[in-house]
Design a protein around this motif. Structure first.
Motif, PDB file in Angstrom:
ATOM      1  N   MET A   1       0.567   3.201   3.966  1.00  0.00           N
ATOM      2  CA  MET A   1      -0.203   3.857   3.051  1.00  0.00           C
ATOM      3  C   MET A   1      -1.575   2.854   3.065  1.00  0.00           C
ATOM      4  O   MET A   1      -2.811   3.194   2.780  1.00  0.00           O
ATOM      5  CB  MET A   1       0.226   3.962   1.733  1.00  0.00           C
ATOM      6  N   ALA A   2      -1.103   1.393   2.994  1.00  0.00           N
ATOM      7  CA  ALA A   2      -2.196   0.646   2.833  1.00  0.00           C
ATOM      8  C   ALA A   2      -3.028   0.779   3.716  1.00  0.00           C
ATOM      9  O   ALA A   2      -4.511   0.455   3.491  1.00  0.00           O
ATOM     10  CB  ALA A   2      -1.491  -0.811   2.779  1.00  0.00           C
ATOM     11  N   GLN A   3      -2.633   0.898   5.112  1.00  0.00           N
ATOM     12  CA  GLN A   3      -3.630   1.004   6.341  1.00  0.00           C
ATOM     13  C   GLN A   3      -4.294   2.451   6.216  1.00  0.00           C
ATOM     14  O   GLN A   3      -5.777   2.313   6.341  1.00  0.00           O
ATOM     15  CB  GLN A   3      -2.989   1.142   7.644  1.00  0.00           C
ATOM     16  N   LEU A   4      -3.880   3.386   5.596  1.00  0.00           N
ATOM     17  CA  LEU A   4      -4.577   4.708   5.449  1.00  0.00           C
ATOM     18  C   LEU A   4      -5.937   4.383   4.303  1.00  0.00           C
ATOM     19  O   LEU A   4      -6.918   4.848   4.341  1.00  0.00           O
ATOM     20  CB  LEU A   4      -3.845   5.596   4.980  1.00  0.00           C
TER      21      LEU A   4
ATOM     22  N   LYS B   1      -7.203   1.425   3.419  1.00  0.00           N
ATOM     23  CA  LYS B   1      -8.159   0.652   3.968  1.00  0.00           C
ATOM     24  C   LYS B   1      -9.179   1.462   4.858  1.00  0.00           C
ATOM     25  O   LYS B   1     -10.330   1.147   4.783  1.00  0.00           O
ATOM     26  CB  LYS B   1      -7.517  -0.453   4.668  1.00  0.00           C
ATOM     27  N   ASP B   2      -8.568   2.458   5.739  1.00  0.00           N
ATOM     28  CA  ASP B   2      -9.501   3.376   6.533  1.00  0.00           C
ATOM     29  C   ASP B   2     -10.071   4.423   5.716  1.00  0.00           C
ATOM     30  O   ASP B   2     -10.679   5.368   6.288  1.00  0.00           O
ATOM     31  CB  ASP B   2      -8.727   3.944   7.750  1.00  0.00           C
ATOM     32  N   LYS B   3      -9.865   4.343   4.483  1.00  0.00           N
ATOM     33  CA  LYS B   3     -10.593   5.232   3.400  1.00  0.00           C
ATOM     34  C   LYS B   3     -10.234   6.562   3.544  1.00  0.00           C
ATOM     35  O   LYS B   3     -11.312   7.697   3.850  1.00  0.00           O
ATOM     36  CB  LYS B   3     -12.475   5.294   3.488  1.00  0.00           C
ATOM     37  N   LYS B   4      -9.143   6.807   4.189  1.00  0.00           N
ATOM     38  CA  LYS B   4      -8.494   8.201   4.203  1.00  0.00           C
ATOM     39  C   LYS B   4      -8.103   8.768   2.771  1.00  0.00           C
ATOM     40  O   LYS B   4      -7.691   8.102   1.803  1.00  0.00           O
ATOM     41  CB  LYS B   4      -7.197   8.431   4.965  1.00  0.00           C
ATOM     42  N   ASN B   5      -8.400  10.078   2.699  1.00  0.00           N
ATOM     43  CA  ASN B   5      -8.239  10.696   1.300  1.00  0.00           C
ATOM     44  C   ASN B   5      -6.610  10.981   0.873  1.00  0.00           C
ATOM     45  O   ASN B   5      -6.341  12.352   1.207  1.00  0.00           O
ATOM     46  CB  ASN B   5      -9.266  12.036   1.060  1.00  0.00           C
TER      47      ASN B   5
ATOM     48  N   ASN C   1      10.491   3.080  11.061  1.00  0.00           N
ATOM     49  CA  ASN C   1      10.564   1.589  10.989  1.00  0.00           C
ATOM     50  C   ASN C   1       8.939   1.240  11.210  1.00  0.00           C
ATOM     51  O   ASN C   1       8.839   0.117  11.412  1.00  0.00           O
ATOM     52  CB  ASN C   1      11.207   0.859  11.807  1.00  0.00           C
ATOM     53  N   ASP C   2       8.169   2.006  11.617  1.00  0.00           N
ATOM     54  CA  ASP C   2       6.819   1.996  12.104  1.00  0.00           C
ATOM     55  C   ASP C   2       5.626   2.520  11.362  1.00  0.00           C
ATOM     56  O   ASP C   2       5.546   3.582  10.992  1.00  0.00           O
ATOM     57  CB  ASP C   2       6.796   2.690  13.780  1.00  0.00           C
ATOM     58  N   ALA C   3       5.219   1.464  10.733  1.00  0.00           N
ATOM     59  CA  ALA C   3       3.807   1.589   9.640  1.00  0.00           C
ATOM     60  C   ALA C   3       2.634   2.537  10.555  1.00  0.00           C
ATOM     61  O   ALA C   3       2.183   3.422   9.845  1.00  0.00           O
ATOM     62  CB  ALA C   3       3.278   0.584   9.113  1.00  0.00           C
ATOM     63  N   GLN C   4       2.440   2.027  11.814  1.00  0.00           N
ATOM     64  CA  GLN C   4       1.475   2.633  12.346  1.00  0.00           C
ATOM     65  C   GLN C   4       1.818   4.269  12.723  1.00  0.00           C
ATOM     66  O   GLN C   4       0.857   5.037  12.612  1.00  0.00           O
ATOM     67  CB  GLN C   4       1.232   1.916  13.662  1.00  0.00           C
TER      68      GLN C   4
END
Length: 373
Positions: free
Chosen positions: A218-221, A223-227, A323-326
């Motif tokens: 979620m933090a990555q999303l 950061k990527d400005k996903k809504n 287990n994979d955030a990506q």
């Protein structure tokens, strides 16, 4: 929950039901704020004073369960002496493993039938507390619990289970499967034109769930400005982790432990439900899959096995590597890019719930099976 719904079905069928449970709230790890004996919807509820425990997997919980089983037997004998109502059938859940031995002694005392309902397979579930290189030794470390569980499976007059996935462990040819069920909510509508994808997680914030990958993803999303927005509800050892992410990211909302009305509101206002459960948990289809499907949510699922199979059969969910955030972020992005598809998956999930998880079908059938004993 399973036994409340079953008790209601038995009461509607004209049976006298005494529902014994703990006065300790497993999710909140606090004492229940209700009387120790009361009547609800035709069911007599009795609560057993229970030794608290604070870890879901540990010796403290095993000791608490042993004490619960011992005290339940004593209180049940006293209750029958007071009410003059002797049971014909005793249904024990497992877990806890210790309960069956106490139930069997009660059955002999009252000349009753003793049945076992398998909600989860213990001690196999405990293997996850061992380092990975030692898990192959699980049967040695937990030998007494294995012996108790197998003795219960073998000696019960009948065995039911929440999933056929447990048959290989129970090892009886007459296991009756009654899945987890829910009262299906009405008036579920989804807005496929909304541009924000609303995710939710409802459940225990404990070691059995890989919330780290969800929160990092979620933090990555964000950061990527996903809504996207994630709302979490529940409590447990990882509460501090969740609160930390929520404090840093407005798009991550933590509601704490919510009551039924709060849960209903949350699920009605979500698009996707997350199942971040590790495969080694030993759980086949958890309650959250049932709840999400009943509310018509698309399900973002990390749990392989029976849950993956059911969701695939109905096209009711999307898998990710738990287990994979990506992997989580990639799966969410794919959903965000096709919101009409999200709505269709949600409708398919509701179809799955109507076919497999409808309490109006499951628990009357469960009650009839009990009547046959």
């Amino acid at each position: 929950m399973r036994y409340a719904l079953l008790s209601e079905a038995l009461a509607r069928a004209g049976h006298e039901v005494v529902f014994w449970s703990s006065d300790f709230h497993h999710l909140l790890k606090t004492k229940r704020q209700v009387p120790s004996a009361y009547r609800h919807d035709g069911v007599d509820v009795r609560l057993v004073p229970t030794v608290p425990y604070y870890r879901n997997v540990g010796l403290g919980r095993v000791w608490s369960h042993w004490r619960f089983a011992r005290d339940w037997r004593r209180l049940a004998v006293a209750d029958v002496a007071d009410t003059k109502r002797k049971p014909d059938v005793i249904l024990c859940s497992t877990p806890p493993v210790a309960l069956f031995k106490a139930g069997e002694r009660l059955a002999r005392h009252f000349n009753a039938r003793i049945l076992l309902d398998v909600q989860d397979v213990w001690p196999e579930t405990f293997y996850r507390v061992l380092p990975k290189f030692l898990r192959w030794m699980g049967r040695v470390f937990f030998a007494p619990l294995h012996q108790a569980a197998q003795r219960a499976y073998r000696r019960a007059d009948g065995v039911s289970a929440v999933s056929e996935a447990y048959n290989a462990i129970i090892r009886r040819g007459d296991v009756q499967v009654f899945p987890l069920g829910m009262k299906l909510p009405e008036g579920i509508e989804r807005n496929a034109t909304a541009q924000e994808l609303r995710l939710c997680y409802v459940g225990n914030l404990g070691s059995g769930y890989c919330l780290e990958a969800v929160l990092e993803g979620m933090a990555q999303l964000i950061k990527d400005k996903k809504n996207v927005r994630l709302t979490l509800a529940g409590d447990g050892p990882k509460r501090g982790l969740v609160e930390g992410y929520a404090s840093r990211h407005p798009q991550i909302v933590y509601q704490g432990f919510v009551n039924h009305d709060g849960l209903d509101t949350l699920l009605r206002n979500s698009d996707v439900g997350i199942v971040p459960m590790r495969g080694e948990s030993g759980v086949a289809i958890p309650n959250k899959v049932v709840d999400y499907a009943g509310y018509g949510l698309a399900i973002l699922n990390g749990l392989q096995g029976a849950s993956e199979k059911a969701l695939s059969e109905y096209d009711a969910g999307v898998m990710y590597q738990v287990n994979d955030a990506q992997s989580f972020a990639t799966a969410v992005t794919a959903l965000l890019d096709d919101l009409p598809r999200v709505a269709q998956i949600g409708r398919n999930a509701r179809t799955l719930a109507e076919a497999r998880f409808d309490a109006a079908q499951i628990y009357p059938a469960f009650a009839q099976w009990l009547e046959g004993h």
